[in-house]
Each structure stands twice: as structure tokens, then as C-alpha cells.
Design a protein around this motif. Sequence first.
Motif, PDB file in Angstrom:
ATOM      1  N   PHE A   6       8.822 -10.946   1.913  1.00 23.40           N
ATOM      2  CA  PHE A   6       9.952 -10.144   1.609  1.00 23.40           C
ATOM      3  C   PHE A   6       9.380  -8.702   1.788  1.00 23.40           C
ATOM      4  N   TYR A   7      10.503  -7.735   2.129  1.00 26.34           N
ATOM      5  CA  TYR A   7      10.306  -6.477   2.046  1.00 26.34           C
ATOM      6  C   TYR A   7      11.001  -5.835   0.930  1.00 26.34           C
ATOM      7  N   ILE A   8      10.221  -4.855   0.151  1.00 24.70           N
ATOM      8  CA  ILE A   8      10.854  -4.411  -1.152  1.00 24.70           C
ATOM      9  C   ILE A   8      10.805  -2.884  -1.110  1.00 24.70           C
ATOM     10  N   ASP A   9      11.958  -2.158  -0.930  1.00 26.01           N
ATOM     11  CA  ASP A   9      12.087  -0.944  -1.185  1.00 26.01           C
ATOM     12  C   ASP A   9      12.285  -0.406  -2.601  1.00 26.01           C
ATOM     13  N   SER A  10      11.166  -0.169  -3.453  1.00 24.54           N
ATOM     14  CA  SER A  10      11.146   0.255  -4.644  1.00 24.54           C
ATOM     15  C   SER A  10      11.998   1.689  -4.724  1.00 24.54           C
ATOM     16  N   SER A 163       4.613  -4.314   9.818  1.00 21.27           N
ATOM     17  CA  SER A 163       4.550  -3.185  11.298  1.00 21.27           C
ATOM     18  C   SER A 163       5.520  -1.901  11.010  1.00 21.27           C
ATOM     19  N   THR A 164       6.668  -2.457  10.432  1.00 24.00           N
ATOM     20  CA  THR A 164       7.877  -1.723  10.133  1.00 24.00           C
ATOM     21  C   THR A 164       7.689  -0.722   9.056  1.00 24.00           C
ATOM     22  N   TYR A 165       7.284  -1.372   8.024  1.00 24.00           N
ATOM     23  CA  TYR A 165       7.370  -0.527   6.643  1.00 24.00           C
ATOM     24  C   TYR A 165       5.880  -0.389   6.083  1.00 24.00           C
ATOM     25  N   GLY A 166       4.909  -0.761   6.441  1.00 24.45           N
ATOM     26  CA  GLY A 166       3.671  -0.583   6.078  1.00 24.45           C
ATOM     27  C   GLY A 166       3.022  -1.636   5.305  1.00 24.45           C
ATOM     28  N   LYS A 167       1.586  -1.691   4.784  1.00 24.89           N
ATOM     29  CA  LYS A 167       1.063  -2.809   4.316  1.00 24.89           C
ATOM     30  C   LYS A 167       0.822  -2.712   2.889  1.00 24.89           C
ATOM     31  N   VAL A 168       1.575  -1.821   2.117  1.00 24.42           N
ATOM     32  CA  VAL A 168       1.309  -1.724   0.623  1.00 24.42           C
ATOM     33  C   VAL A 168       1.921  -3.259   0.085  1.00 24.42           C
ATOM     34  N   ALA A 169       0.999  -3.535  -0.984  1.00 23.83           N
ATOM     35  CA  ALA A 169       1.569  -4.763  -1.755  1.00 23.83           C
ATOM     36  C   ALA A 169       1.087  -4.435  -2.956  1.00 23.83           C
ATOM     37  N   ASP A 170       0.907  -3.199  -3.833  1.00 30.62           N
ATOM     38  CA  ASP A 170       0.380  -3.246  -4.912  1.00 30.62           C
ATOM     39  C   ASP A 170       1.257  -1.961  -5.538  1.00 30.62           C
ATOM     40  N   VAL A 171       1.764  -2.253  -6.685  1.00 27.06           N
ATOM     41  CA  VAL A 171       2.468  -1.175  -7.385  1.00 27.06           C
ATOM     42  C   VAL A 171       2.618  -1.768  -8.790  1.00 27.06           C
ATOM     43  N   GLN A 172       2.422  -0.846  -9.790  1.00 29.06           N
ATOM     44  CA  GLN A 172       2.692  -1.191 -11.160  1.00 29.06           C
ATOM     45  C   GLN A 172       4.032  -1.564 -11.314  1.00 29.06           C
TER      46      GLN A 172
END
Length: 206
Positions: A6-10, A163-172
Motif C-alpha cells: 500500500f501507499y499511504i498519503d498521510s 520508486s514513485t513515493y519514497g521509502k518512508v514506512a515510519d510515522v507515529q
Amino acid sequence: MSQMGFYIDSASCTGCKACELACKDKNNLDVGARLRRVRMMCGGTWEKDEALNCFTPQGVFSYSVSFSCGHCDSPACFAKCPQGAISKDADTGIVAIDLEKCIGCGTCNAACPYGACQLVEAEKKSRKCDLCKDLIDLGEEPACVGICPQRALAFGDIEELRSTYGKVADVQPLPPSSETLPNVAITAHKDAVFREGEGRLLSLEQ
């Protein structure tokens, strides 16, 4: 193998919870179990300005994070299930529960740091997101992705998403991704916090 995720656009999520409702409707879930949850974070304070006789915001923020299952590389639910009812598909990487094998013991619920596995009391079974594989097989989107009015969710091959949105997988308020290696890519809100103890959940029901 093509690992789906999944991609999640917080940053775009408004916390409307349409994704939660679409998921419950698709999976015919009554009140209680939520296979996708929108968690709302907030922080900051209001201080009284004596000169103006009013309260002013000091670092006030809020944002939402929609999350279901990360279809992890190292799923804790899979490792702990005593019945062998949880599998990770070799072709898609989707983690799913075989309801024929599930005895509703709740071990997976306790094991998953994301709370992705949910015990459905009426069924005496645990349920979780299977990425709406039946819809994907028909060429459609997962219910949560299709309903989002902000287009804040997407799905697909995780490497393409990263590749499109970046590799961030950590956020409170999500737990550290290092625990289970979830297959998600997140665009964090501009006010997002990344360290435990910063900010707070807006509701205890999150």
C-alpha cells in the motif's frame, strides 16, 4: 514474486474514515472489528496571552494515518499462529487467513504490532486485510483505495510504489517498521512525528 503493498498519503488524508467504512462493507463486518483503521494524531498546546486576553496556539497540529495490514516481509501473525492458518502468498506476498483453519484463539491479534488482525466475535474467527484480492483478480482496486475521496491510498508492486513515493514506512502512531518490515510507502504529513512519545492519539479507540 511481485510483493504487493500500500501507499499511504498521510499529507492528503482528511481523516474522513471512508476507507474504514468501505472495508467494513466489503467484508460484511458489524460494529467492532475494523480491518482498516484511521488513527488521528495531535499535539501542541494553547497558552494564554495576557496582553490580548486570549489563548494562542503553540505548535498545535493534527494529522491522520490510515493503516490496515502491511503484508509484512516478516509477519508476526504468520509466525505465531498455532494452527498454521496464516499464509504469505508466493506470487503476490499477500498475507491472508484461512478461515477454515482459524479457531479464533486471538494469538495473531496479540502478535501483530499494527493491530491488523481482528477477532470477529460473531464468527469466532480472526479476520484481516487480504488486499481485496478478489477485486484485484477482477482488475479492480481494493475497496479502501477505490473509495478514498482524496486519493490518499494506492496499491501495487511495492518497489514501484517506493520508486514513485519514497521509502518512508515510519510515522507515529505506527510501531517501528523494523519489527515486521511492512510493505508500505508513506508520504508523511508536514507536522508528522516520528519518535515515540511525541504527539498523542486523539481517541483511545484508535
